[in-house]
Design an enzyme around this catalytic site. Structure first.
Site, PDB file in Angstrom:
ATOM      1  N   TYR A 151     -18.063  80.912 -11.703  1.00 52.19           N
ATOM      2  CA  TYR A 151     -18.664  79.582 -11.493  1.00 52.19           C
ATOM      3  C   TYR A 151     -20.182  79.655 -11.664  1.00 52.19           C
ATOM      4  CZ  TYR A 151     -19.963  75.456  -8.633  1.00 52.19           C
ATOM      5  OH  TYR A 151     -20.496  74.282  -8.146  1.00 52.19           O
TER       6      TYR A 151
ATOM      7  N   GLY B 148     -13.295  63.259  -7.510  1.00 53.86           N
ATOM      8  CA  GLY B 148     -13.584  64.413  -6.656  1.00 53.86           C
ATOM      9  C   GLY B 148     -14.518  64.099  -5.510  1.00 53.86           C
ATOM     10  N   GLN B 149     -14.949  65.158  -4.827  1.00 56.99           N
ATOM     11  CA  GLN B 149     -15.758  64.980  -3.608  1.00 56.99           C
ATOM     12  C   GLN B 149     -17.025  64.171  -3.900  1.00 56.99           C
ATOM     13  OE1 GLN B 149     -17.651  68.442  -1.903  1.00 56.99           O
ATOM     14  NE2 GLN B 149     -17.858  67.483   0.105  1.00 56.99           N
TER      15      GLN B 149
ATOM     16  N   GLY C  37     -14.635  62.983 -13.879  1.00 56.43           N
ATOM     17  CA  GLY C  37     -14.320  63.734 -12.649  1.00 56.43           C
ATOM     18  C   GLY C  37     -14.651  62.893 -11.427  1.00 56.43           C
TER      19      GLY C  37
HETATM   20  P1  NAD Z   1     -14.233  68.302  -7.121  1.00 59.43           P
HETATM   21  O1  NAD Z   1     -13.406  69.489  -7.409  1.00 59.43           O
HETATM   22  O2  NAD Z   1     -14.105  67.647  -5.787  1.00 59.43           O
HETATM   23  O3  NAD Z   1     -13.971  67.175  -8.220  1.00 59.43           O
HETATM   24  C1  NAD Z   1     -13.850  67.460  -9.582  1.00 59.43           C
HETATM   25  C2  NAD Z   1     -13.036  66.352 -10.225  1.00 59.43           C
HETATM   26  O4  NAD Z   1     -12.906  66.660 -11.612  1.00 59.43           O
HETATM   27  C3  NAD Z   1     -11.616  66.222  -9.657  1.00 59.43           C
HETATM   28  O5  NAD Z   1     -11.351  64.870  -9.293  1.00 59.43           O
HETATM   29  C4  NAD Z   1     -10.721  66.668 -10.814  1.00 59.43           C
HETATM   30  O6  NAD Z   1      -9.477  65.983 -10.866  1.00 59.43           O
HETATM   31  C5  NAD Z   1     -11.584  66.339 -12.012  1.00 59.43           C
HETATM   32  N1  NAD Z   1     -11.238  67.151 -13.175  1.00 59.43           N
HETATM   33  C6  NAD Z   1     -10.844  68.453 -13.208  1.00 59.43           C
HETATM   34  N2  NAD Z   1     -10.577  68.825 -14.469  1.00 59.43           N
HETATM   35  C7  NAD Z   1     -10.832  67.757 -15.238  1.00 59.43           C
HETATM   36  C8  NAD Z   1     -10.726  67.520 -16.634  1.00 59.43           C
HETATM   37  N3  NAD Z   1     -10.287  68.484 -17.473  1.00 59.43           N
HETATM   38  N4  NAD Z   1     -11.070  66.312 -17.110  1.00 59.43           N
HETATM   39  C9  NAD Z   1     -11.484  65.331 -16.268  1.00 59.43           C
HETATM   40  N5  NAD Z   1     -11.568  65.472 -14.927  1.00 59.43           N
HETATM   41  C10 NAD Z   1     -11.243  66.689 -14.428  1.00 59.43           C
HETATM   42  O7  NAD Z   1     -15.743  68.698  -7.393  1.00 59.43           O
HETATM   43  P2  NAD Z   1     -17.060  68.080  -6.738  1.00 59.43           P
HETATM   44  O8  NAD Z   1     -17.299  68.793  -5.466  1.00 59.43           O
HETATM   45  O9  NAD Z   1     -17.009  66.618  -6.762  1.00 59.43           O
HETATM   46  O10 NAD Z   1     -18.146  68.647  -7.768  1.00 59.43           O
HETATM   47  C11 NAD Z   1     -18.563  67.897  -8.881  1.00 59.43           C
HETATM   48  C12 NAD Z   1     -19.616  68.700  -9.622  1.00 59.43           C
HETATM   49  O11 NAD Z   1     -20.702  69.008  -8.716  1.00 59.43           O
HETATM   50  C13 NAD Z   1     -19.140  70.051 -10.162  1.00 59.43           C
HETATM   51  O12 NAD Z   1     -19.802  70.329 -11.366  1.00 59.43           O
HETATM   52  C14 NAD Z   1     -19.617  71.035  -9.113  1.00 59.43           C
HETATM   53  O13 NAD Z   1     -19.832  72.293  -9.668  1.00 59.43           O
HETATM   54  C15 NAD Z   1     -20.923  70.411  -8.683  1.00 59.43           C
HETATM   55  N6  NAD Z   1     -21.321  70.855  -7.349  1.00 59.43           N
HETATM   56  C16 NAD Z   1     -20.630  70.462  -6.233  1.00 59.43           C
HETATM   57  C17 NAD Z   1     -21.030  70.913  -4.975  1.00 59.43           C
HETATM   58  C18 NAD Z   1     -20.295  70.501  -3.726  1.00 59.43           C
HETATM   59  O14 NAD Z   1     -20.627  71.005  -2.632  1.00 59.43           O
HETATM   60  N7  NAD Z   1     -19.318  69.592  -3.807  1.00 59.43           N
HETATM   61  C19 NAD Z   1     -22.135  71.758  -4.864  1.00 59.43           C
HETATM   62  C20 NAD Z   1     -22.797  72.190  -6.023  1.00 59.43           C
HETATM   63  C21 NAD Z   1     -22.395  71.685  -7.266  1.00 59.43           C
HETATM   64  C1  AKB Z   2     -19.087  75.736  -3.846  1.00 59.76           C
HETATM   65  O1  AKB Z   2     -19.053  76.196  -2.690  1.00 59.76           O
HETATM   66  O2  AKB Z   2     -18.525  76.257  -4.819  1.00 59.76           O
HETATM   67  C2  AKB Z   2     -19.906  74.493  -4.094  1.00 59.76           C
HETATM   68  C3  AKB Z   2     -21.268  74.857  -4.555  1.00 59.76           C
HETATM   69  C4  AKB Z   2     -22.312  75.215  -3.591  1.00 59.76           C
HETATM   70  O3  AKB Z   2     -21.505  74.876  -5.733  1.00 59.76           O
HETATM   71  N1  AKB Z   2     -19.927  73.721  -2.881  1.00 59.76           N
END
Ligand code: NAD
Ligand code: AKB
Length: 317
Positions: A143, A14-15, A11
């Site tokens: 989630y 992603g962000q 993944g």
């Molecule tokens: P995102 O949605 O920006 O990125 C997720 C990535 O996973 C994407 O590039 C997508 O193409 C890829 N993906 C989706 N399905 C897939 C699959 N089947 N196989 C392989 N890749 C796949 O998410 P993010 O913000 O980068 O978050 C990453 C992790 O961090 C997640 O578990 C999220 O729950 C956790 N998280 C993020 C935040 C936040 O604010 N960004 C906060 C809390 C937790």
């Molecule tokens: C969301 O808003 O879903 C994420 C998180 C806090 O897990 N940024």
């Protein structure tokens, strides 16, 4: 820094993945950091790329063997807002992907796993201010339910099978190098683009909705500090609370207005308001501070200044 074997980020497009890959590549040299995602990642030309659907366990196994992967950072998931739109798939992706990685660690094909949890593990019955590490957890989103279950499984794989899995309950993350992917806290990134492009922003949360947030640089540093801490320091194998800052849409708008005086914010709460209402306003992260020395760098003025400085040239290019 040398590693025994290489690192795989799942993944990585992603962000968080874009920034984590960049940070890991600075430490381990880029050839040792393999990036994977469902789709190619143009922003990471120096990292070997593998197309991977984490739901395909055989494909994951093949990549791990091909590159002699020893650590996996599992980031693929559906987040809170998109998860509510597609609950069955959110549950499948968020849980099966984790099992695939934990099972390969249990079978000793990899040594260490990072898997992020979220403040979404908390719910409307959780104390909202300075939410403790151990407290009531009745999440109201798919989630959040998947993250709470995932935390339990990480703890179980550690206790039962000795799997070295580590996790953080990230708050909402705010960075300028990558776009957010479907969360409730995404407004705190969108607001900067709209402020720079149009000097106005319509927020999907109400003005006094306080949520825990963090600059992406702090979150990436925390992740690496946790992963590099000696195993005996990691007392919590569910996931660590982590606090950066806490603010409302009105407060971040006021801070932006100090730099862009014409900026105006309006409010049109949608379904994401209910999700935000169920989450903490601020987090107690004493355990992370005590166990592996966590300390945030960014406060709200610093974060806003940093975001505007770095996004100005991107938005006006
Ligand atoms: P995102 O949605 O920006 O990125 C997720 C990535 O996973 C994407 O590039 C997508 O193409 C890829 N993906 C989706 N399905 C897939 C699959 N089947 N196989 C392989 N890749 C796949 O998410 P993010 O913000 O980068 O978050 C990453 C992790 O961090 C997640 O578990 C999220 O729950 C956790 N998280 C993020 C935040 C936040 O604010 N960004 C906060 C809390 C937790
Ligand atoms: C969301 O808003 O879903 C994420 C998180 C806090 O897990 N940024």
């Amino acid at each position: 820094m040398s590693t025994l074997g290489k690192i795989l980020i799942v993944g990585a497009g992603g962000q968080i993945g874009i920034e984590l890959a960049e940070a890991l590549s600075k430490i381990y040299t880029s050839g040792n950091v393999i990036v994977s995602d469902l789709k190619p990642i143009p922003a990471l030309p120096n990292n070997p790329f593998e197309k991977l659907d984490i739901l395909d366990k055989n494909a994951l196994f093949d990549i791990i063997k091909k590159h002699d992967i020893k650590q996996v950072y599992l980031l693929a998931a559906l987040l809170s807002a998109t998860g509510e739109q597609n609950p069955a798939f959110a549950w499948k992706l968020n849980m099966e992907g984790l099992f695939h990685v934990l099972d390969l660690a249990k079978e000793k094909h990899i040594d260490k796993v990072y898997w992020p949890s979220s403040i979404a593990v908390f719910g409307p019955t959780t104390p909202r201010i300075n939410t403790p590490q151990q407290t009531v957890m009745e999440p109201s989103t798919v989630y959040g339910i998947s993250k709470q279950a995932g935390e339990g499984w990480c703890n179980w794989y550690f206790n039962k099978h000795g799997v070295d899995v580590r996790s953080i309950r990230y708050p909402g993350l705010i960075g300028w190098k990558s776009a957010p992917g479907g969360g409730t806290t995404d407004y705190a990134v969108h607001i900067f683009y709209e402020a720079l492009k149009h000097q106005k922003y319509e927020c999907f949360l109400s003005e006094n909705t306080a949520l825990p947030m963090m600059h992406m640089e702090d979150a990436i540093r925390a992740t690496l500090e946790l992963m590099h801490a000696p195993s005996e320091n990691i007392r919590i194998r569910t996931a660590y609370n982590l606090s950066g800052l806490s603010f409302t849409p009105a407060q971040i708008a006021a801070e932006i207005k100090k730099h862009i005086t014409q900026f105006e914010i309006t409010y049109k709460p949608d379904f994401r308001q209910n999700i935000a209402n169920s989450w903490p306003a601020s987090i107690d992260d004493a355990a992370a501070r005590a166990d592996w020395g966590w300390k945030e760098h960014y406060n709200l003025p610093l974060l806003v200044e940093n975001m505007l400085k770095n996004l100005t040239h991107l938005v006006h290019r």
